[in-house]
Write a protein that holds these residues in place. Structure first.
Motif, PDB file in Angstrom:
ATOM      1  N   ALA A 142      -0.968  12.825   1.709  1.00 47.74           N
ATOM      2  CA  ALA A 142      -1.467  11.953   0.644  1.00 47.74           C
ATOM      3  C   ALA A 142      -1.239  10.483   0.978  1.00 47.74           C
ATOM      4  O   ALA A 142      -2.129   9.645   0.784  1.00 47.74           O
ATOM      5  N   VAL A 143      -0.061  10.166   1.500  1.00 51.29           N
ATOM      6  CA  VAL A 143       0.250   8.777   1.842  1.00 51.29           C
ATOM      7  C   VAL A 143      -0.629   8.307   3.001  1.00 51.29           C
ATOM      8  O   VAL A 143      -1.187   7.206   2.963  1.00 51.29           O
ATOM      9  N   ASP A 172       1.923   7.162  -6.551  1.00 50.19           N
ATOM     10  CA  ASP A 172       0.912   8.123  -6.999  1.00 50.19           C
ATOM     11  C   ASP A 172       1.310   9.576  -6.741  1.00 50.19           C
ATOM     12  O   ASP A 172       0.675  10.485  -7.265  1.00 50.19           O
ATOM     13  N   VAL A 187       0.847  -1.199   0.000  1.00 54.06           N
ATOM     14  CA  VAL A 187       0.000   0.000   0.000  1.00 54.06           C
ATOM     15  C   VAL A 187       0.879   1.244   0.000  1.00 54.06           C
ATOM     16  O   VAL A 187       0.607   2.209  -0.714  1.00 54.06           O
ATOM     17  N   ALA A 211       0.897   4.133  -2.775  1.00 53.76           N
ATOM     18  CA  ALA A 211       0.644   5.520  -2.383  1.00 53.76           C
ATOM     19  C   ALA A 211       1.786   6.420  -2.814  1.00 53.76           C
ATOM     20  O   ALA A 211       1.575   7.527  -3.320  1.00 53.76           O
ATOM     21  N   ARG A 271      -7.427   4.718   3.834  1.00 53.48           N
ATOM     22  CA  ARG A 271      -8.410   4.067   2.963  1.00 53.48           C
ATOM     23  C   ARG A 271      -8.165   2.564   2.915  1.00 53.48           C
ATOM     24  O   ARG A 271      -9.108   1.786   2.894  1.00 53.48           O
ATOM     25  N   LYS A 291      -4.148   7.579   1.737  1.00 53.41           N
ATOM     26  CA  LYS A 291      -4.233   6.294   1.020  1.00 53.41           C
ATOM     27  C   LYS A 291      -4.171   5.125   1.990  1.00 53.41           C
ATOM     28  O   LYS A 291      -4.891   4.139   1.829  1.00 53.41           O
ATOM     29  N   MET A 292      -3.319   5.217   2.995  1.00 59.72           N
ATOM     30  CA  MET A 292      -3.172   4.112   3.932  1.00 59.72           C
ATOM     31  C   MET A 292      -4.396   4.015   4.836  1.00 59.72           C
ATOM     32  O   MET A 292      -4.805   2.921   5.200  1.00 59.72           O
TER      33      MET A 292
END
Length: 109
Positions: free
Chosen positions: A64-65, A21, A14, A18, A71, A68-69
């Motif tokens: 941002a990371v 991206d 993950v 992330a 999520r 994502k994590m």
């Protein structure tokens, strides 16, 4: 609950997704400061920009990371829930996870 080594592998995948991206400048700043341990001033010299710009890039990259994590923790990425493997402050602890995972990456290389 998944074994700890499985959790680490999932976290790493993950994290990789992330980070891939992120815009290049944010990824570079995050790696230089968080993983490689450069100061904001040193990273700024390497990237040919100010320390303030590096701080901003690292901050945005971390946000941002973590997003994502988070999520992934609730099953919105990868299709599985990971709530049970996290502490109450799991999303906050992810920065430490990123640092640890990144150190492992760089020491293995």
């Amino acid at each position: 609950m998944a074994p700890a080594n499985l959790d680490a592998k999932i976290d790493f995948k993950v994290l990789q997704a992330a980070m891939s991206d992120l815009p290049d400048v944010q990824r570079e700043a995050l790696i230089l400061v968080v993983a490689a341990g450069y100061t904001y001033d040193e990273a700024g010299e390497i990237c040919n920009c100010s320390a303030g710009t590096i701080k901003s890039r690292v901050s945005r990259a971390r946000e941002a990371v973590v997003f994502k994590m988070q999520r992934a923790d609730i099953g919105q990425v990868g299709g599985s829930t990971r709530d049970e493997s996290r502490t109450a402050n799991g999303h906050i602890d992810l920065i430490s996870d990123i640092e640890s995972l990144a150190r492992g990456l760089f020491s293995a290389a």
